[in-house]
Every structure is written in C-alpha cells, then in structure tokens.
Design a protein around this motif. Sequence first.
Motif, PDB file in Angstrom:
ATOM      1  N   PRO A  21       0.827  -1.212   0.000  1.00 12.19           N
ATOM      2  CA  PRO A  21       0.000   0.000   0.000  1.00 12.19           C
ATOM      3  C   PRO A  21       0.858   1.256   0.000  1.00 12.19           C
ATOM      4  CG  PRO A  21       0.014  -1.019   2.177  1.00 12.19           C
ATOM      5  CD  PRO A  21       0.700  -1.974   1.262  1.00 12.19           C
ATOM      6  N   GLY A  22       0.310   2.333  -0.532  1.00  7.94           N
ATOM      7  CA  GLY A  22       1.029   3.593  -0.524  1.00  7.94           C
ATOM      8  C   GLY A  22       1.914   3.764  -1.740  1.00  7.94           C
ATOM      9  N   ALA A  23       2.699   4.845  -1.747  1.00 13.38           N
ATOM     10  CA  ALA A  23       3.554   5.183  -2.884  1.00 13.38           C
ATOM     11  C   ALA A  23       4.844   5.802  -2.370  1.00 13.38           C
ATOM     12  CB  ALA A  23       2.828   6.145  -3.821  1.00 13.38           C
ATOM     13  N   PRO A  24       5.875   4.994  -2.137  1.00 13.80           N
ATOM     14  CA  PRO A  24       7.138   5.558  -1.636  1.00 13.80           C
ATOM     15  C   PRO A  24       7.821   6.410  -2.697  1.00 13.80           C
ATOM     16  CG  PRO A  24       7.411   3.247  -2.214  1.00 13.80           C
ATOM     17  CD  PRO A  24       5.947   3.538  -2.319  1.00 13.80           C
ATOM     18  N   SER A  25       8.584   7.381  -2.234  1.00 12.15           N
ATOM     19  CA  SER A  25       9.343   8.231  -3.141  1.00 12.15           C
ATOM     20  C   SER A  25      10.635   7.521  -3.538  1.00 12.15           C
ATOM     21  CB  SER A  25       9.678   9.558  -2.471  1.00 12.15           C
ATOM     22  OG  SER A  25      10.578   9.344  -1.383  1.00 12.15           O
ATOM     23  N   LEU A  26      11.256   8.016  -4.594  1.00 14.37           N
ATOM     24  CA  LEU A  26      12.539   7.473  -5.022  1.00 14.37           C
ATOM     25  C   LEU A  26      13.576   7.624  -3.913  1.00 14.37           C
ATOM     26  CD1 LEU A  26      14.243   6.236  -7.281  1.00 14.37           C
ATOM     27  CD2 LEU A  26      14.671   8.562  -8.136  1.00 14.37           C
ATOM     28  N   GLU A  27      13.526   8.746  -3.208  1.00  6.49           N
ATOM     29  CA  GLU A  27      14.474   8.972  -2.111  1.00  6.49           C
ATOM     30  C   GLU A  27      14.290   7.941  -1.005  1.00  6.49           C
ATOM     31  OE1 GLU A  27      14.308  12.247  -4.676  1.00  6.49           O
ATOM     32  OE2 GLU A  27      12.647  11.337  -3.566  1.00  6.49           O
ATOM     33  N   GLU A  28      13.053   7.601  -0.684  1.00  7.52           N
ATOM     34  CA  GLU A  28      12.802   6.592   0.344  1.00  7.52           C
ATOM     35  C   GLU A  28      13.325   5.230  -0.085  1.00  7.52           C
ATOM     36  OE1 GLU A  28       8.794   7.689   2.742  1.00  7.52           O
ATOM     37  OE2 GLU A  28       8.533   7.472   0.573  1.00  7.52           O
ATOM     38  N   LEU A  29      13.147   4.890  -1.353  1.00  2.34           N
ATOM     39  CA  LEU A  29      13.627   3.598  -1.836  1.00  2.34           C
ATOM     40  C   LEU A  29      15.151   3.529  -1.825  1.00  2.34           C
ATOM     41  CD1 LEU A  29      11.161   3.002  -4.800  1.00  2.34           C
ATOM     42  CD2 LEU A  29      11.214   1.785  -2.612  1.00  2.34           C
ATOM     43  N   ARG A  30      15.804   4.643  -2.097  1.00  5.25           N
ATOM     44  CA  ARG A  30      17.272   4.662  -2.065  1.00  5.25           C
ATOM     45  C   ARG A  30      17.820   4.332  -0.683  1.00  5.25           C
ATOM     46  NH1 ARG A  30      17.737  10.294  -5.430  1.00  5.25           N
ATOM     47  NH2 ARG A  30      17.804   9.412  -7.557  1.00  5.25           N
ATOM     48  N   GLU A  31      17.054   4.655   0.341  1.00  2.00           N
ATOM     49  CA  GLU A  31      17.497   4.372   1.715  1.00  2.00           C
ATOM     50  C   GLU A  31      17.457   2.884   2.033  1.00  2.00           C
ATOM     51  OE1 GLU A  31      14.936   6.553   4.249  1.00  2.00           O
ATOM     52  OE2 GLU A  31      15.550   8.524   3.505  1.00  2.00           O
ATOM     53  N   ALA A  32      16.715   2.099   1.250  1.00  2.00           N
ATOM     54  CA  ALA A  32      16.515   0.670   1.518  1.00  2.00           C
ATOM     55  C   ALA A  32      16.183   0.439   2.999  1.00  2.00           C
ATOM     56  CB  ALA A  32      17.753  -0.134   1.123  1.00  2.00           C
ATOM     57  N   PRO A  33      15.119   1.063   3.487  1.00  2.00           N
ATOM     58  CA  PRO A  33      14.779   0.908   4.908  1.00  2.00           C
ATOM     59  C   PRO A  33      14.290  -0.506   5.196  1.00  2.00           C
ATOM     60  CG  PRO A  33      12.986   1.975   3.753  1.00  2.00           C
ATOM     61  CD  PRO A  33      14.097   1.839   2.753  1.00  2.00           C
ATOM     62  N   LYS A  34      14.349  -0.887   6.437  1.00  3.64           N
ATOM     63  CA  LYS A  34      13.736  -2.143   6.842  1.00  3.64           C
ATOM     64  C   LYS A  34      12.222  -2.019   6.662  1.00  3.64           C
ATOM     65  CE  LYS A  34      17.344  -4.523   8.175  1.00  3.64           C
ATOM     66  NZ  LYS A  34      17.676  -5.826   7.566  1.00  3.64           N
ATOM     67  N   LYS A  35      11.605  -3.106   6.258  1.00  5.94           N
ATOM     68  CA  LYS A  35      10.166  -3.054   6.016  1.00  5.94           C
ATOM     69  C   LYS A  35       9.395  -2.553   7.230  1.00  5.94           C
ATOM     70  CE  LYS A  35       9.789  -6.714   2.519  1.00  5.94           C
ATOM     71  NZ  LYS A  35       9.310  -8.100   2.266  1.00  5.94           N
TER      72      LYS A  35
END
Length: 390
Positions: free
Chosen positions: A218-232
Amino acid sequence: MSRELFSRNPDLKRLRDEGYFVQQKGGHLVMREVPYVDAHRQVRIGTLISSLTLAGDRTRTPDTHVVHWDGDFPCHADGTPIQGISHAAGVFDLGHGLKATHAFSSKPDGGYTDYHHKMTSYVNIIAGPAAVLKPGATPRTFREPEPEEDSVFNYVETASDRVGIGALTERFVKEVVAIIGGGGTGGYILDFVAKTPVREIRLFDSDEFLTHNAFRAPGAPSLEELREAPKKVEYLKRIYSRMHRNIVPHDVELGADNLHLLDGVTFAFLSLDAGDAKRLIVEKLEAIGASFIDVGMGLELDEGSLGGILRVTASTPEKRDHVPQRISFVGGGAEDIYASNIQVADLNALNAVLAVVKWKKIRGFYRDLEREHHCTYTTDGNMLINGDLP
C-alpha cells in the motif's frame, strides 16, 4: 488530545468558557449535567450528545442537526412534552461508555453554524423549563471534566461514531495484534488494522523494503525513500504511526530464540513462507491461547494469463484441529500452490481484506453464521469457498 481540541477551536472553547460541562468522547461532543423537567414535573439531569465533524483537529460545520439525549423525554414546566424535537426513542449504545434513550431533531433555517450554536440551541430548548421550577438550575456548572485517557490514535476517530458503530469498534480496544511478515499482504493487513483502536500492533520482518516491494504494498514511496533501503517494519511504522500511536517494529525473523516477543499477543496474522519458523510460531501462538490467521497466495502464469488461489485459514482456541491439513510448514507437496513467488498488489490486498474481515468476524464485529475457519478464493470463476466449519 481532548484538551488541545477545545483550546484550538473557538466554538468548543466558547462552550467551556461559558461554563458548560462539555467533553470529547471518541467521535462525540458530550454536554453533561443539563437540567430538564420530566413528566412528573421533577427537575432532573441529562446528557446531550452530538457527533463531531473534524478536519484533523479543527471543527467543521456540523454534518447533522440530530443529537442524542440520555434521560427521560424533556417536558415543559407543566409536565407536558416539549414539541418539535422528537426524532426517535430507543436504547442507543454509542460506545465510549455513552448511552442514550432519545434522538432529537431540531433544525434552524440555514442549519447550525458551529458546535456552540448547535449545543446551546438544544440546551436552551431542554433546560429552560427547569429554571422555571427550580430557579438557579443551569447547565453552566463551570466544572471541568476529568482528563481523558490517551487514545491510540493521533487524532479523533470520527468514522465509527458518525455512523453509530462506535460500540462495535470498541470490541478491538484490548487487542494486541502481531503481523508476521511485512510484504505485500502483510502491508495491507497493517493498513486495515491501523484504522482500528487495537491497543498495540507488533510488526515482524527482517527484510529491507526494496523497489519491487513498492509495487505490491500500500502507498507510494518516493525514489528517495527507496534509495534508503529501509527495513520493512521501519518503513511501515513511519507511515502508519502518523495515525496509530502504538506500532512496535521488530526487525527480526522469529525463531526459537525470540518467540517471547509474541507474549501478550491476542491475535496474529501470519504472512510468511512455509518452514520450521512458521511451525514454531504456530506452536507458540497456540500455547499462549492466541487466535491467528494464516494467509497464502499461489499464482501461475499459463497460456498468457495469471490464475490462482488465495487462502485464509483461521485458528482459534475453539477450533485448531484443521491446522495441520491447511497450513504448510514445509515446501513442496499439495500446498506448494500457495508458495508461488508471483504476487500482484490487487490480490495481495484482497488476501488481506479476506483475512481482516475474518478477524472481525471472530471478534463479533461482523455477523458470522457459518463460522468457517478456512476459505479459498479462485480467480478463475470468481469462486469463494468456505470450509472447516465448527
């Protein structure tokens, strides 16, 4: 939250400044200690209750002119019923400890401009006769209510109370929910559970949230958020803690050495692959007396299109005998259809919807005549089949 609501909204603040005993209870505005006259010409005390329409922490124009009333039907000083406000009589359980015996309808030309206008209009109709029989009787008590308990939400949950299902929604307030697996289906489960007043939500997943996850969650992460590779679990908490305060992330894979993290859980959703870890989790949940739901999805690409089956298997203390036949703990075999790696967001969401609806059935929120503990949805033919009835 309640104190800030009254300080930030002029209409609510004015009610308190003028001495009315008003408070917020869930999605309701409550005015207590309103004097009125009953049919025996006795002066008594009642409670006036209105739904609240909010934009965050700001009041809007009341969405309805109707109010609820906890007390006998109010009368004139001579004991005759006040005319023009009758709407419905009955037993209304509004949740949050609020009960009512009547719903009143009185709509001025143009409607009510704000909540001060609405509440004082009703109180003038109801309380006026009391002052005739008992001079000095007034709803302006200049008494502040006791501080409210903190809510699990960061803002008032008005959706349930505005449609009269607040008492049903309260069935979840003592629930401690574990969501084990934060992938596509687990993320949608969190989306739905976070909108309920459960006491705590524990998230379990050790994986990172990567680009492919963005297209089935669900939702729409930004490219910047994906670059961080956060824990789910951290990514999901960051989003849903904007609404629900008690989301606890656990960046771990559950196993023999950390199953104590499930202590205190009352309900769990399992959205993870088959394996020894799942067997241990199920054994732990059964040992602590928790109910749980295991979900599965199996899709196959065949002749240019996808087809497959979604599965929702529930286990409660009253019925667990079907679990070994329905939930796979090892790869391969007949259950391997549920272990396919193909996932699509809409079916992830549907699998989560079926699971959450079943949870709400178990807790009595939805009517559940069959009380099935297992169901499958097949895309080809749009078939939904129940099984494992009590």
